[in-house]
Design an enzyme around this catalytic site. Structure first.
Site, PDB file in Angstrom:
ATOM      1  N   GLY A  11       3.080  93.111 -46.700  1.00 34.15           N
ATOM      2  CA  GLY A  11       4.400  93.631 -46.311  1.00 34.15           C
ATOM      3  C   GLY A  11       4.509  93.729 -44.800  1.00 34.15           C
ATOM      4  O   GLY A  11       3.570  94.147 -44.147  1.00 34.15           O
ATOM      5  N   VAL A  23      -3.020  91.103 -29.117  1.00 33.06           N
ATOM      6  CA  VAL A  23      -4.143  90.199 -29.442  1.00 33.06           C
ATOM      7  C   VAL A  23      -4.096  88.973 -28.532  1.00 33.06           C
ATOM      8  O   VAL A  23      -5.102  88.570 -27.935  1.00 33.06           O
ATOM      9  CB  VAL A  23      -4.091  89.774 -30.937  1.00 33.06           C
ATOM     10  CG1 VAL A  23      -5.104  88.669 -31.230  1.00 33.06           C
ATOM     11  CG2 VAL A  23      -4.334  90.978 -31.849  1.00 33.06           C
ATOM     12  N   ARG A  25      -2.462  88.486 -25.611  1.00 33.24           N
ATOM     13  CA  ARG A  25      -2.635  88.737 -24.169  1.00 33.24           C
ATOM     14  C   ARG A  25      -4.062  89.195 -23.841  1.00 33.24           C
ATOM     15  O   ARG A  25      -4.636  88.787 -22.835  1.00 33.24           O
ATOM     16  CB  ARG A  25      -1.602  89.762 -23.698  1.00 33.24           C
ATOM     17  CG  ARG A  25      -0.175  89.248 -23.891  1.00 33.24           C
ATOM     18  CD  ARG A  25       0.604  89.218 -22.598  1.00 33.24           C
ATOM     19  NE  ARG A  25       1.799  88.434 -22.745  1.00 33.24           N
ATOM     20  CZ  ARG A  25       3.014  88.816 -22.334  1.00 33.24           C
ATOM     21  NH1 ARG A  25       3.180  90.003 -21.780  1.00 33.24           N
ATOM     22  NH2 ARG A  25       4.048  88.014 -22.471  1.00 33.24           N
ATOM     23  N   ARG A  72       2.732  86.015 -49.283  1.00 34.81           N
ATOM     24  CA  ARG A  72       1.693  86.464 -50.212  1.00 34.81           C
ATOM     25  C   ARG A  72       1.051  85.237 -50.854  1.00 34.81           C
ATOM     26  O   ARG A  72       1.736  84.274 -51.181  1.00 34.81           O
ATOM     27  CB  ARG A  72       2.292  87.414 -51.252  1.00 34.81           C
ATOM     28  CG  ARG A  72       2.702  88.735 -50.594  1.00 34.81           C
ATOM     29  CD  ARG A  72       2.797  89.880 -51.586  1.00 34.81           C
ATOM     30  NE  ARG A  72       2.651  91.159 -50.902  1.00 34.81           N
ATOM     31  CZ  ARG A  72       3.679  91.880 -50.423  1.00 34.81           C
ATOM     32  NH1 ARG A  72       4.915  91.451 -50.534  1.00 34.81           N
ATOM     33  NH2 ARG A  72       3.455  93.041 -49.836  1.00 34.81           N
ATOM     34  N   ASP A 103      -3.973  96.856 -47.206  1.00 34.79           N
ATOM     35  CA  ASP A 103      -5.189  96.853 -48.008  1.00 34.79           C
ATOM     36  C   ASP A 103      -5.529  95.463 -48.568  1.00 34.79           C
ATOM     37  O   ASP A 103      -6.660  94.998 -48.478  1.00 34.79           O
ATOM     38  CB  ASP A 103      -4.959  97.862 -49.144  1.00 34.79           C
ATOM     39  CG  ASP A 103      -6.214  98.164 -49.879  1.00 34.79           C
ATOM     40  OD1 ASP A 103      -7.067  98.843 -49.301  1.00 34.79           O
ATOM     41  OD2 ASP A 103      -6.355  97.687 -51.026  1.00 34.79           O
ATOM     42  N   GLY A 104      -4.510  94.797 -49.141  1.00 37.68           N
ATOM     43  CA  GLY A 104      -4.726  93.467 -49.724  1.00 37.68           C
ATOM     44  C   GLY A 104      -5.173  92.482 -48.665  1.00 37.68           C
ATOM     45  O   GLY A 104      -6.120  91.705 -48.873  1.00 37.68           O
ATOM     46  N   THR A 125       1.219  98.552 -41.814  1.00 36.83           N
ATOM     47  CA  THR A 125       2.000  98.829 -43.023  1.00 36.83           C
ATOM     48  C   THR A 125       2.783 100.113 -42.801  1.00 36.83           C
ATOM     49  O   THR A 125       2.256 101.044 -42.175  1.00 36.83           O
ATOM     50  CB  THR A 125       1.109  98.985 -44.283  1.00 36.83           C
ATOM     51  OG1 THR A 125       1.890  99.577 -45.332  1.00 36.83           O
ATOM     52  CG2 THR A 125      -0.087  99.893 -44.058  1.00 36.83           C
ATOM     53  N   ILE A 126       3.999 100.170 -43.298  1.00 37.16           N
ATOM     54  CA  ILE A 126       4.784 101.400 -43.110  1.00 37.16           C
ATOM     55  C   ILE A 126       4.259 102.547 -43.977  1.00 37.16           C
ATOM     56  O   ILE A 126       4.598 103.698 -43.744  1.00 37.16           O
ATOM     57  CB  ILE A 126       6.294 101.189 -43.402  1.00 37.16           C
ATOM     58  CG1 ILE A 126       6.541 100.789 -44.857  1.00 37.16           C
ATOM     59  CG2 ILE A 126       6.892 100.180 -42.443  1.00 37.16           C
ATOM     60  CD1 ILE A 126       8.000 100.932 -45.281  1.00 37.16           C
ATOM     61  N   ASP A 127       3.423 102.223 -44.981  1.00 35.80           N
ATOM     62  CA  ASP A 127       3.036 103.240 -45.972  1.00 35.80           C
ATOM     63  C   ASP A 127       1.995 104.256 -45.492  1.00 35.80           C
ATOM     64  O   ASP A 127       1.791 105.273 -46.143  1.00 35.80           O
ATOM     65  CB  ASP A 127       2.493 102.555 -47.235  1.00 35.80           C
ATOM     66  CG  ASP A 127       3.579 101.781 -47.946  1.00 35.80           C
ATOM     67  OD1 ASP A 127       4.727 102.247 -47.933  1.00 35.80           O
ATOM     68  OD2 ASP A 127       3.280 100.708 -48.504  1.00 35.80           O
ATOM     69  N   ASP A 129      -1.171 104.093 -45.678  1.00 30.98           N
ATOM     70  CA  ASP A 129      -2.100 104.336 -46.787  1.00 30.98           C
ATOM     71  C   ASP A 129      -3.438 103.617 -46.628  1.00 30.98           C
ATOM     72  O   ASP A 129      -4.065 103.247 -47.614  1.00 30.98           O
ATOM     73  CB  ASP A 129      -1.437 103.928 -48.108  1.00 30.98           C
ATOM     74  CG  ASP A 129      -1.077 102.452 -48.137  1.00 30.98           C
ATOM     75  OD1 ASP A 129      -1.153 101.799 -47.073  1.00 30.98           O
ATOM     76  OD2 ASP A 129      -0.726 101.947 -49.206  1.00 30.98           O
ATOM     77  N   ARG A 162      26.903 119.755 -51.412  1.00 29.25           N
ATOM     78  CA  ARG A 162      26.295 118.886 -52.414  1.00 29.25           C
ATOM     79  C   ARG A 162      24.777 118.934 -52.353  1.00 29.25           C
ATOM     80  O   ARG A 162      24.192 119.263 -51.327  1.00 29.25           O
ATOM     81  CB  ARG A 162      26.696 117.438 -52.145  1.00 29.25           C
ATOM     82  CG  ARG A 162      28.060 117.115 -52.670  1.00 29.25           C
ATOM     83  CD  ARG A 162      28.453 115.715 -52.269  1.00 29.25           C
ATOM     84  NE  ARG A 162      29.768 115.433 -52.822  1.00 29.25           N
ATOM     85  CZ  ARG A 162      30.656 114.630 -52.261  1.00 29.25           C
ATOM     86  NH1 ARG A 162      30.384 114.017 -51.140  1.00 29.25           N
ATOM     87  NH2 ARG A 162      31.814 114.427 -52.836  1.00 29.25           N
ATOM     88  N   ARG A 171       4.927 103.829 -53.194  1.00 34.16           N
ATOM     89  CA  ARG A 171       4.606 103.746 -54.624  1.00 34.16           C
ATOM     90  C   ARG A 171       3.426 104.634 -54.969  1.00 34.16           C
ATOM     91  O   ARG A 171       3.474 105.405 -55.924  1.00 34.16           O
ATOM     92  CB  ARG A 171       4.289 102.300 -55.008  1.00 34.16           C
ATOM     93  CG  ARG A 171       5.527 101.504 -55.219  1.00 34.16           C
ATOM     94  CD  ARG A 171       5.338 100.281 -56.089  1.00 34.16           C
ATOM     95  NE  ARG A 171       6.514  99.470 -55.895  1.00 34.16           N
ATOM     96  CZ  ARG A 171       6.615  98.498 -55.006  1.00 34.16           C
ATOM     97  NH1 ARG A 171       5.583  98.169 -54.263  1.00 34.16           N
ATOM     98  NH2 ARG A 171       7.737  97.832 -54.866  1.00 34.16           N
ATOM     99  N   ALA A 186      13.813 118.728 -45.208  1.00 36.15           N
ATOM    100  CA  ALA A 186      14.224 118.649 -46.621  1.00 36.15           C
ATOM    101  C   ALA A 186      13.793 119.907 -47.365  1.00 36.15           C
ATOM    102  O   ALA A 186      12.745 120.482 -47.068  1.00 36.15           O
ATOM    103  CB  ALA A 186      13.589 117.421 -47.268  1.00 36.15           C
ATOM    104  N   LYS A 214      24.309 126.210 -49.066  1.00 36.78           N
ATOM    105  CA  LYS A 214      25.484 125.442 -49.508  1.00 36.78           C
ATOM    106  C   LYS A 214      25.095 124.029 -49.955  1.00 36.78           C
ATOM    107  O   LYS A 214      25.828 123.359 -50.663  1.00 36.78           O
ATOM    108  CB  LYS A 214      26.486 125.340 -48.344  1.00 36.78           C
ATOM    109  CG  LYS A 214      27.012 126.694 -47.873  1.00 36.78           C
ATOM    110  CD  LYS A 214      28.200 127.133 -48.716  1.00 36.78           C
ATOM    111  CE  LYS A 214      28.798 128.439 -48.237  1.00 36.78           C
ATOM    112  NZ  LYS A 214      28.151 129.612 -48.847  1.00 36.78           N
TER     113      LYS A 214
END
Ligand code: ADP
Length: 319
Positions: A11, A23, A25, A72, A103-104, A125-127, A129, A162, A171, A186, A214
């Protein structure tokens, strides 16, 4: 060592371009030829690579995505396919490879190292992880995108009294939901690492209402359940206007933050140093604001752990 190469895989993440730039430069600074491999391991196996110059990576530090593109190739788990990659690398006289990905992608880098070809992994990776680093390239940009969305949704949520469910990526890892949920204020954050029942969420909403709140913002990681499902379940139990916002791929894009650009520059440069020091089979990371490296092979035996202190703080501040 005279020639090295770099690829991005898995990803994409904002900041990958800043890592590629570092890398290239850093390599050229040390008189290396640096090749860019397009489309990850797919491009490697098919010989889709070219020599990059200083100017090839000009004007990219601020761009999201990856100029080397990503792809991929599940077949890369097969040793025969890995040997084809080695043939390409040998044919071009390349002696070391930097793999920017998750990871992959690290598994591919580990496999090539085991076949005798030195690879260094850079966590992109944005995750957030990946084991062996407190932060991955792209995570900071992603959480900034999410808090921007939370802030905007909060404006409309408070105007209309709301409850808003905001579904974010993640995930298996709840890092995006947790950190962005905390930074965005939040009321409820749902992550795969922690079990929460619908009744817990309802209680929390009820308590907030009694205190005169509210509106309410619930951030849910996609790995827990979809935002739509959560909203449906909540509507069965509470008399409130529940709206859903699924942020999706906007979390993957955008200009990288200063934090991600700096991280990518530091990690990319260190990866080249490791190759020059003859240390293949390593993955770079950041721990306590210091650049570190670990054996890639050890990373697969461990699970990424979300920061428990941040979980606790998020709970304490959203009572
Ligand atoms: P990420 O790197 O973001 O975790 P993926 O899991 O899709 O993304 O992995 C990216 C690529 O890495 C895969 O398409 C494949 O080419 C390679 N890869 C993944 N798993 C392995 C493995 N077990 N062995 C060799 N290569 C792998």
């Amino acid at each position: 060592m005279k020639k090295i190469a770099v690829l991005t895989s898995g990803g994409d993440a904002p900041g990958m371009n800043a890592a590629i730039r570092a890398v290239v430069r850093k390599g050229i600074y040390h008189h290396l030829d640096v090749y860019g491999i397009y489309n990850g391991y797919y491009g490697l196996v098919h010989g889709n690579l070219e020599k990059l110059e200083l100017g090839s990576v000009g004007d990219i530090i601020h761009r999201g995505g990856t100029i080397l593109r990503s792809a991929r190739l599940p077949e890369f788990a097969d040793v025969k396919v890995q040997e084809k990659a080695l043939e390409q690398l040998n044919q071009h006289g390349i002696e070391g490879l930097v793999v920017i990905g998750g990871d992959g992608s690290y598994r591919g880098a580990n496999a090539l190292t085991k076949l005798g070809f030195p690879c260094v992994g850079v966590p992109g990776t944005i995750d957030n992880d990946i084991v062996g680093t407190e932060f991955t390239i792209g995570f900071d940009t992603a959480i900034n995108t999410v808090i921007d969305a939370i802030d905007k949704i909060r404006d409309t949520a408070s105007s209309h009294e709301r409850t808003f469910v905001i579904e974010v990526m993640g995930r298996d890892a709840g890092d995006i939901a947790l950190w962005a949920g905390l930074a965005g204020g939040a009321e409820t954050i749902l992550i795969p690492e922690e079990k929460t029942t619908i009744d817990d969420i309802v209680d929390r909403l009820q308590r907030g209402k009694e205190r005169g709140k509210k509106h309410s913002i619930i951030v849910v990681a996609e790995g827990v359940m979809s935002g739509v499902t959560l909203a449906e379940e909540l509507k069965q139990k509470i008399d409130a206007d529940v709206r859903v916002s699924v942020l999706g791929h906007i979390q993957r894009g955008g200009s990288p933050t200063a934090t991600d650009r700096l991280l990518a520059s530091r990690l990319g440069a260190r990866a080249v140093e490791l190759l020059l020091e003859g240390k293949g089979g390593r993955a770079v990371g950041i721990v306590n604001n210091k650049i570190v490296d670990h054996a890639i092979a050890n990373i697969f035996n461990q699970r990424h752990h979300i920061d428990d202190e941040v979980i606790r703080l998020a709970k304490e501040l959203s009572i």
